[in-house]
Design a protein around this motif. Structure first.
Motif, PDB file in Angstrom:
ATOM      1  N   GLU A 157       0.104  -3.594   9.241  1.00 62.12           N
ATOM      2  CA  GLU A 157       0.928  -2.320   9.069  1.00 62.12           C
ATOM      3  C   GLU A 157       0.524  -1.222   9.746  1.00 62.12           C
ATOM      4  O   GLU A 157      -0.898  -0.973   9.662  1.00 62.12           O
ATOM      5  N   HIS A 158       1.451  -0.608  10.497  1.00 57.67           N
ATOM      6  CA  HIS A 158       0.719   0.636  11.321  1.00 57.67           C
ATOM      7  C   HIS A 158      -0.067   1.614  10.533  1.00 57.67           C
ATOM      8  O   HIS A 158      -1.162   1.903  11.215  1.00 57.67           O
ATOM      9  N   HIS A 159       0.171   1.931   9.523  1.00 59.86           N
ATOM     10  CA  HIS A 159      -0.797   2.895   8.751  1.00 59.86           C
ATOM     11  C   HIS A 159      -0.566   2.779   7.258  1.00 59.86           C
ATOM     12  O   HIS A 159       0.880   2.513   6.702  1.00 59.86           O
ATOM     13  N   ALA A 160      -1.594   2.765   6.484  1.00 59.28           N
ATOM     14  CA  ALA A 160      -1.454   2.721   4.999  1.00 59.28           C
ATOM     15  C   ALA A 160      -1.470   4.076   4.235  1.00 59.28           C
ATOM     16  O   ALA A 160      -1.007   4.191   2.974  1.00 59.28           O
ATOM     17  N   VAL A 161      -2.078   5.011   4.854  1.00 54.00           N
ATOM     18  CA  VAL A 161      -2.227   6.187   4.152  1.00 54.00           C
ATOM     19  C   VAL A 161      -1.981   7.398   5.299  1.00 54.00           C
ATOM     20  O   VAL A 161      -2.313   7.216   6.438  1.00 54.00           O
ATOM     21  N   ALA A 182      -3.401   0.854  -5.070  1.00 54.61           N
ATOM     22  CA  ALA A 182      -4.324  -0.154  -5.063  1.00 54.61           C
ATOM     23  C   ALA A 182      -4.339  -0.824  -3.751  1.00 54.61           C
ATOM     24  O   ALA A 182      -3.455  -1.028  -3.090  1.00 54.61           O
ATOM     25  N   TYR A 183      -5.833  -1.336  -3.324  1.00 51.21           N
ATOM     26  CA  TYR A 183      -5.920  -2.046  -2.075  1.00 51.21           C
ATOM     27  C   TYR A 183      -6.458  -3.107  -2.237  1.00 51.21           C
ATOM     28  O   TYR A 183      -7.364  -3.543  -3.165  1.00 51.21           O
ATOM     29  N   VAL A 241      -8.140  -4.660   2.724  1.00 52.10           N
ATOM     30  CA  VAL A 241      -7.425  -5.809   3.676  1.00 52.10           C
ATOM     31  C   VAL A 241      -5.869  -4.983   3.937  1.00 52.10           C
ATOM     32  O   VAL A 241      -5.333  -4.881   4.974  1.00 52.10           O
ATOM     33  N   LYS A 242      -5.339  -4.690   2.539  1.00 53.22           N
ATOM     34  CA  LYS A 242      -3.961  -3.830   2.779  1.00 53.22           C
ATOM     35  C   LYS A 242      -3.792  -3.119   1.439  1.00 53.22           C
ATOM     36  O   LYS A 242      -4.702  -3.377   0.346  1.00 53.22           O
ATOM     37  N   ILE A 243      -2.857  -2.245   1.388  1.00 53.27           N
ATOM     38  CA  ILE A 243      -2.252  -1.865   0.198  1.00 53.27           C
ATOM     39  C   ILE A 243      -1.733  -2.885  -0.746  1.00 53.27           C
ATOM     40  O   ILE A 243      -1.012  -3.787  -0.164  1.00 53.27           O
ATOM     41  N   SER A 244      -1.978  -3.209  -1.894  1.00 55.25           N
ATOM     42  CA  SER A 244      -1.795  -4.183  -2.947  1.00 55.25           C
ATOM     43  C   SER A 244      -0.521  -3.546  -3.446  1.00 55.25           C
ATOM     44  O   SER A 244       0.569  -4.064  -3.761  1.00 55.25           O
ATOM     45  N   HIS A 245      -0.633  -2.424  -4.051  1.00 50.51           N
ATOM     46  CA  HIS A 245       0.509  -1.895  -5.291  1.00 50.51           C
ATOM     47  C   HIS A 245       0.026  -0.653  -5.531  1.00 50.51           C
ATOM     48  O   HIS A 245      -0.836   0.048  -5.474  1.00 50.51           O
ATOM     49  N   THR A 288      10.944  -4.901   0.774  1.00 52.49           N
ATOM     50  CA  THR A 288      10.302  -6.240   0.857  1.00 52.49           C
ATOM     51  C   THR A 288       8.772  -5.913   1.018  1.00 52.49           C
ATOM     52  O   THR A 288       8.007  -7.020   0.983  1.00 52.49           O
ATOM     53  N   GLU A 289       8.446  -4.524   1.116  1.00 50.42           N
ATOM     54  CA  GLU A 289       6.736  -4.116   1.196  1.00 50.42           C
ATOM     55  C   GLU A 289       6.655  -3.020   0.858  1.00 50.42           C
ATOM     56  O   GLU A 289       7.613  -2.183   0.976  1.00 50.42           O
ATOM     57  N   ILE A 290       5.408  -2.582   0.733  1.00 47.00           N
ATOM     58  CA  ILE A 290       4.775  -1.339   0.697  1.00 47.00           C
ATOM     59  C   ILE A 290       4.463  -1.017   2.177  1.00 47.00           C
ATOM     60  O   ILE A 290       3.592  -1.866   2.698  1.00 47.00           O
ATOM     61  N   ARG A 291       4.625   0.152   2.617  1.00 55.44           N
ATOM     62  CA  ARG A 291       3.980   0.735   4.020  1.00 55.44           C
ATOM     63  C   ARG A 291       2.859   1.522   3.925  1.00 55.44           C
ATOM     64  O   ARG A 291       1.721   1.106   4.160  1.00 55.44           O
ATOM     65  N   TYR A 292       3.017   2.919   3.133  1.00 57.36           N
ATOM     66  CA  TYR A 292       2.058   3.769   3.349  1.00 57.36           C
ATOM     67  C   TYR A 292       2.404   4.879   2.257  1.00 57.36           C
ATOM     68  O   TYR A 292       3.447   4.881   1.812  1.00 57.36           O
ATOM     69  N   VAL A 293       1.434   5.423   1.863  1.00 56.69           N
ATOM     70  CA  VAL A 293       1.473   6.669   0.976  1.00 56.69           C
ATOM     71  C   VAL A 293       0.968   7.902   1.743  1.00 56.69           C
ATOM     72  O   VAL A 293      -0.069   7.807   2.445  1.00 56.69           O
TER      73      VAL A 293
END
Ligand SMILES: [Fe+2]
Length: 300
Positions: A49-53, A198-199, A138-142, A5-10
């Motif tokens: 989201e707790h972390h994106a990277v 992308a962000y 703001v957040k990870i987009s894709h 349902t969503e991306i969290r982090y890379v």
């Protein structure tokens, strides 16, 4: 249907940890939330989201994990069963995750050997309201990945992970959604690797302010600014010190997850970029090469 349902982090393994860390905090606009020796986690300002990277010191620049969210622990278990049934190599079965933010999840390799995680119950972090002109993500987009058999990987994302096709660009680029965002994942032909992350920026003005900040700090735009047709989002592409492509985007189209019907966009210069005023093009982006650690699990 049980689905992502969503991306969290890379998570990236990077040769020059200090340079990459400085880029994300000082230039790109993330916030460091946790760190230990040779390891650090970063979030965006505008999302909880707790972390994106995640960055991890390594002897090669490569992708260590691409993490997705599922809604519940039961969804994580069900997706694990589907990934096993699809014949994917499992790194670990669902269990409590040790990373900051915790949660419950499993890791596996895609059919091409890129590492993925699917989790639920990860702790939420803080977020703050963002204002126009800040120019901060703001957040990870894709994310976009390449695959030697991109049609098969599209089927894996739809049939196993529950994504839906939002658009095609010709027969070579497929845009996939897992919620109301037009795309959270896109797939291109090529050697198995990550193409870019992308962000989302709050507005197109924020994207431009981000472009300005990066330019002042010595990171020139590689492609853009422009506006894609599929998803109608604006774009500006850059590369990190480790050579990973990253994008500021804004105004990504929202669609109805259940009912949106995909189109096939005919490729052309003003389909890739409706404005046609930016610098560069796909040819000025890093040349895709197989990820350096395919089918090799990160130790963390
Ligand atoms: Fe993109």
């Amino acid at each position: 249907m049980t689905r992502v349902t969503e991306i969290r982090y890379v998570g990236y393994g990077v040769e020059n940890f200090d340079a990459e860390r400085a880029f994300y905090v000082n230039d790109w606009g993330l916030v460091e939330v946790a760190a230990e020796d040779g390891l650090a986690w970063f979030k965006t300002h505008g999302h909880d989201e707790h972390h994106a990277v995640r960055l991890h010191e390594s002897d090669a620049n490569h992708v260590e994990v691409i993490a997705f969210a599922a809604d519940t622990r039961a969804d994580v278990d069900a997706l694990h069963e589907k990934v096993v049934a699809a014949g994917c190599r499992i790194v670990h079965a669902p269990r409590a995750l040790e990373a900051p933010g915790g949660g419950y999840g499993f890791r596996f390799f895609s059919p091409d050997g890129l590492p993925f995680e699917i989790s639920a119950e990860v702790a939420r972090s803080t977020k703050r309201a963002m204002a126009r002109w800040e120019g901060m993500p703001v957040k990870i987009s894709h994310i976009v990945v390449h695959s030697p058999d991109h049609q098969a990987l599209v089927r894996f994302f739809t049939d196993v992970l529950g994504f839906r096709i939002s658009d095609w660009l010709g027969d070579f680029m497929c845009f996939l959604r897992c919620n109301e965002a037009h795309h959270r994942v896109a797939i291109l032909p090529g050697p198995p690797c990550l193409n870019h992350v992308a962000y989302d920026m709050l507005t197109v003005d924020d994207m431009m302010r981000g472009v300005h900040r990066l330019k002042q700090r010595g990171t020139d735009i590689r492609w853009g600014p422009g506006r894609h047709t599929a998803g109608n989002n604006t774009f500006s592409y850059f590369t990190t010190p480790g050579g990973f492509a990253v994008e500021y985007t804004s105004e990504l189209e929202e669609v109805d997850f259940e009912t949106h019907q995909h189109k096939v966009h005919i490729p052309g210069p003003q389909v890739m970029d409706q404005w046609g005023t930016g610098v560069g093009g796909p040819q000025t982006m890093p040349h895709p090469a197989p990820d350096a650690r395919l089918f090799q699990a990160s130790e963390i």
